[in-house]
Design a protein around this motif. Structure first.
Motif, PDB file in Angstrom:
ATOM      1  N   ALA A 108      48.748  60.337 -20.935  1.00  0.00           N
ATOM      2  CA  ALA A 108      49.089  61.668 -20.434  1.00  0.00           C
ATOM      3  C   ALA A 108      47.916  62.233 -19.652  1.00  0.00           C
ATOM      4  CB  ALA A 108      49.444  62.600 -21.593  1.00  0.00           C
ATOM      5  N   VAL A 109      48.212  62.770 -18.476  1.00  0.00           N
ATOM      6  CA  VAL A 109      47.194  63.369 -17.616  1.00  0.00           C
ATOM      7  C   VAL A 109      47.635  64.785 -17.259  1.00  0.00           C
ATOM      8  CG1 VAL A 109      45.981  63.217 -15.397  1.00  0.00           C
ATOM      9  CG2 VAL A 109      46.510  61.126 -16.689  1.00  0.00           C
ATOM     10  N   ASP A 110      46.702  65.713 -17.269  1.00  0.00           N
ATOM     11  CA  ASP A 110      46.983  67.087 -16.874  1.00  0.00           C
ATOM     12  C   ASP A 110      47.693  67.087 -15.521  1.00  0.00           C
ATOM     13  OD1 ASP A 110      46.564  69.687 -15.547  1.00  0.00           O
ATOM     14  OD2 ASP A 110      45.349  70.160 -17.294  1.00  0.00           O
ATOM     15  N   PRO A 111      48.824  67.787 -15.404  1.00  0.00           N
ATOM     16  CA  PRO A 111      49.571  67.781 -14.143  1.00  0.00           C
ATOM     17  C   PRO A 111      48.725  68.116 -12.917  1.00  0.00           C
ATOM     18  CG  PRO A 111      50.874  68.821 -15.861  1.00  0.00           C
ATOM     19  CD  PRO A 111      49.507  68.582 -16.448  1.00  0.00           C
ATOM     20  N   GLU A 112      47.743  68.990 -13.066  1.00  0.00           N
ATOM     21  CA  GLU A 112      46.911  69.379 -11.924  1.00  0.00           C
ATOM     22  C   GLU A 112      45.874  68.323 -11.575  1.00  0.00           C
ATOM     23  OE1 GLU A 112      45.194  73.176 -12.631  1.00  0.00           O
ATOM     24  OE2 GLU A 112      47.131  74.223 -12.710  1.00  0.00           O
ATOM     25  N   GLN A 113      45.717  67.310 -12.437  1.00  0.00           N
ATOM     26  CA  GLN A 113      44.711  66.270 -12.214  1.00  0.00           C
ATOM     27  C   GLN A 113      45.331  64.925 -11.832  1.00  0.00           C
ATOM     28  OE1 GLN A 113      41.475  66.924 -12.278  1.00  0.00           O
ATOM     29  NE2 GLN A 113      41.775  69.044 -12.940  1.00  0.00           N
ATOM     30  N   ARG A 114      46.645  64.864 -11.724  1.00  0.00           N
ATOM     31  CA  ARG A 114      47.305  63.604 -11.425  1.00  0.00           C
ATOM     32  C   ARG A 114      47.045  63.176  -9.979  1.00  0.00           C
ATOM     33  NH1 ARG A 114      52.907  65.226 -14.625  1.00  0.00           N
ATOM     34  NH2 ARG A 114      51.947  65.205 -16.700  1.00  0.00           N
ATOM     35  N   GLY A 115      47.021  61.861  -9.792  1.00  0.00           N
ATOM     36  CA  GLY A 115      46.756  61.324  -8.463  1.00  0.00           C
ATOM     37  C   GLY A 115      45.294  61.005  -8.221  1.00  0.00           C
ATOM     38  N   ARG A 116      44.436  61.280  -9.176  1.00  0.00           N
ATOM     39  CA  ARG A 116      42.998  61.013  -9.035  1.00  0.00           C
ATOM     40  C   ARG A 116      42.597  59.646  -9.581  1.00  0.00           C
ATOM     41  NH1 ARG A 116      39.427  65.486 -11.673  1.00  0.00           N
ATOM     42  NH2 ARG A 116      37.849  64.105 -10.759  1.00  0.00           N
ATOM     43  N   GLY A 117      43.495  59.001 -10.304  1.00  0.00           N
ATOM     44  CA  GLY A 117      43.160  57.720 -10.914  1.00  0.00           C
ATOM     45  C   GLY A 117      42.739  57.826 -12.364  1.00  0.00           C
ATOM     46  N   ILE A 118      42.957  58.981 -12.986  1.00  0.00           N
ATOM     47  CA  ILE A 118      42.544  59.177 -14.378  1.00  0.00           C
ATOM     48  C   ILE A 118      43.358  58.300 -15.314  1.00  0.00           C
ATOM     49  CG2 ILE A 118      42.438  60.843 -16.275  1.00  0.00           C
ATOM     50  CD1 ILE A 118      41.758  62.972 -14.154  1.00  0.00           C
ATOM     51  N   GLY A 119      44.670  58.231 -15.096  1.00  0.00           N
ATOM     52  CA  GLY A 119      45.510  57.383 -15.927  1.00  0.00           C
ATOM     53  C   GLY A 119      45.102  55.924 -15.834  1.00  0.00           C
ATOM     54  N   ALA A 120      44.838  55.468 -14.611  1.00  0.00           N
ATOM     55  CA  ALA A 120      44.411  54.073 -14.422  1.00  0.00           C
ATOM     56  C   ALA A 120      43.080  53.811 -15.114  1.00  0.00           C
ATOM     57  CB  ALA A 120      44.302  53.761 -12.931  1.00  0.00           C
ATOM     58  N   ALA A 121      42.154  54.774 -15.049  1.00  0.00           N
ATOM     59  CA  ALA A 121      40.857  54.610 -15.713  1.00  0.00           C
ATOM     60  C   ALA A 121      41.032  54.492 -17.224  1.00  0.00           C
ATOM     61  CB  ALA A 121      39.938  55.783 -15.368  1.00  0.00           C
ATOM     62  N   LEU A 122      41.953  55.276 -17.787  1.00  0.00           N
ATOM     63  CA  LEU A 122      42.212  55.202 -19.223  1.00  0.00           C
ATOM     64  C   LEU A 122      42.808  53.847 -19.604  1.00  0.00           C
ATOM     65  CD1 LEU A 122      43.633  58.793 -19.741  1.00  0.00           C
ATOM     66  CD2 LEU A 122      41.645  57.861 -20.948  1.00  0.00           C
ATOM     67  N   VAL A 123      43.764  53.362 -18.812  1.00  0.00           N
ATOM     68  CA  VAL A 123      44.388  52.069 -19.116  1.00  0.00           C
ATOM     69  C   VAL A 123      43.362  50.944 -18.994  1.00  0.00           C
ATOM     70  CG1 VAL A 123      46.116  50.398 -18.371  1.00  0.00           C
ATOM     71  CG2 VAL A 123      46.699  52.823 -18.467  1.00  0.00           C
ATOM     72  N   GLN A 124      42.559  50.950 -17.937  1.00  0.00           N
ATOM     73  CA  GLN A 124      41.550  49.904 -17.762  1.00  0.00           C
ATOM     74  C   GLN A 124      40.514  49.951 -18.878  1.00  0.00           C
ATOM     75  OE1 GLN A 124      40.500  51.093 -13.820  1.00  0.00           O
ATOM     76  NE2 GLN A 124      41.956  49.708 -12.828  1.00  0.00           N
ATOM     77  N   HIS A 125      40.188  51.151 -19.330  1.00  0.00           N
ATOM     78  CA  HIS A 125      39.269  51.300 -20.461  1.00  0.00           C
ATOM     79  C   HIS A 125      39.878  50.677 -21.715  1.00  0.00           C
ATOM     80  CE1 HIS A 125      36.100  53.205 -22.866  1.00  0.00           C
ATOM     81  NE2 HIS A 125      37.041  53.586 -23.706  1.00  0.00           N
ATOM     82  N   SER A 126      41.182  50.892 -21.936  1.00  0.00           N
ATOM     83  CA  SER A 126      41.829  50.318 -23.116  1.00  0.00           C
ATOM     84  C   SER A 126      41.833  48.793 -23.043  1.00  0.00           C
ATOM     85  CB  SER A 126      43.256  50.858 -23.255  1.00  0.00           C
ATOM     86  OG  SER A 126      44.133  50.311 -22.292  1.00  0.00           O
ATOM     87  N   VAL A 127      42.000  48.227 -21.844  1.00  0.00           N
ATOM     88  CA  VAL A 127      41.943  46.774 -21.683  1.00  0.00           C
ATOM     89  C   VAL A 127      40.586  46.253 -22.152  1.00  0.00           C
ATOM     90  CG1 VAL A 127      41.859  44.902 -19.975  1.00  0.00           C
ATOM     91  CG2 VAL A 127      43.660  46.640 -19.848  1.00  0.00           C
ATOM     92  N   ARG A 128      39.523  46.914 -21.728  1.00  0.00           N
ATOM     93  CA  ARG A 128      38.175  46.476 -22.130  1.00  0.00           C
ATOM     94  C   ARG A 128      37.958  46.612 -23.625  1.00  0.00           C
ATOM     95  NH1 ARG A 128      37.062  49.172 -17.178  1.00  0.00           N
ATOM     96  NH2 ARG A 128      36.506  51.094 -18.276  1.00  0.00           N
ATOM     97  N   ARG A 129      38.416  47.704 -24.200  1.00  0.00           N
ATOM     98  CA  ARG A 129      38.186  47.939 -25.629  1.00  0.00           C
ATOM     99  C   ARG A 129      38.938  46.933 -26.490  1.00  0.00           C
ATOM    100  NH1 ARG A 129      36.515  53.280 -26.777  1.00  0.00           N
ATOM    101  NH2 ARG A 129      36.444  52.672 -28.980  1.00  0.00           N
TER     102      ARG A 129
END
Length: 224
Positions: A108-129
């Motif tokens: 979940a990403v704040d609606p005003e922050q979507r499109g910045r790549g935050i969701g992708a950064a979270l998913v890629q972080h989970s892959v590493r963890r």
């Protein structure tokens, strides 16, 4: 775990703390506006103590925040609960599989922050963890409009999750209204196309659990 700076200007990632509960629940309510209380059962988990091998033992709960401390996004992941309910998987085996397979249950990403790549950064972080914690497969359910998004993050989108428990022993799970996106995390876990099945078989999750070479499904059972 300490803070992890991303390539996004002013965005850092860190494990969820109990003080994040209200902000996280607000973000999760936006994921499904038709049912804003769908994730209410998550609330008690957000107060669990942080401990390895992930953020909260076998669960991973991570927030993205700004340098000013504003919560921008959250990712929740853990054991696929269907493993413990599948008639073809006994409880000891389900626990073994839960230490090798993981499912992202919410991004979940704040609606005003979507499109910045935050969701992708979270998913890629989970892959590493999950990779560092010794997992072999990361999965998530995705709706049709997000399939290309997750393909771009290295996931394979499938109609069903078929998993090999032995050379000719496969268990499957299917969701009614979504497909499953899956990504191998180590060199042992692979996707095998098996004639007779519309989705590949996940092979190598457990030792001695590789699909037999040349196997096919005749409509009733697996053969070579």
């Amino acid at each position: 775990m300490g803070k992890t700076r991303t390539r996004l200007p002013g965005v850092i990632l860190r494990d969820v703390a109990a003080t994040d509960t209200d902000a996280v629940m607000r973000l999760l309510a936006d994921v499904n506006p038709e049912d804003p209380h769908a994730f209410e059962g998550v609330r008690p988990n957000l107060s669990l103590p942080q401990e390895g091998p992930l953020s909260h033992y076998r669960a991973l709960m991570v927030v993205a925040e700004s340098d000013e401390g504003e919560t921008l996004g959250v990712l929740l992941a853990g054991a696929p609960l269907w493993l413990f309910e599948h008639p073809g998987i006994d409880m000891p085996l389900a626990h073994l599989l839960a230490e090798r397979t993981a499912a992202v249950t919410a991004v979940a990403v704040d609606p005003e922050q979507r499109g910045r790549g935050i969701g992708a950064a979270l998913v890629q972080h989970s892959v590493r963890r999950f990779t560092r914690a010794g997992y072999g497969l990361l999965t998530l359910n995705c709706s049709p409009e997000l399939e290309n998004y997750y393909r771009g993050l290295g996931f394979t989108v499938m109609d069903a999750w078929n998993m090999s428990l032995g050379p000719l022993n496969v268990v499957g799970h299917r969701w009614g209204d979504t497909r499953v996106a899956a990504r191998p995390l180590d060199r042992y876990t692979t996707f095998i196309d098996v004639p007779g099945l519309t989705s590949p078989v996940v092979s190598g999750i457990l030792p001695n659990a590789r699909m037999a070479r040349g196997a096919y499904f005749d409509g009733e059972q697996f053969r070579v």
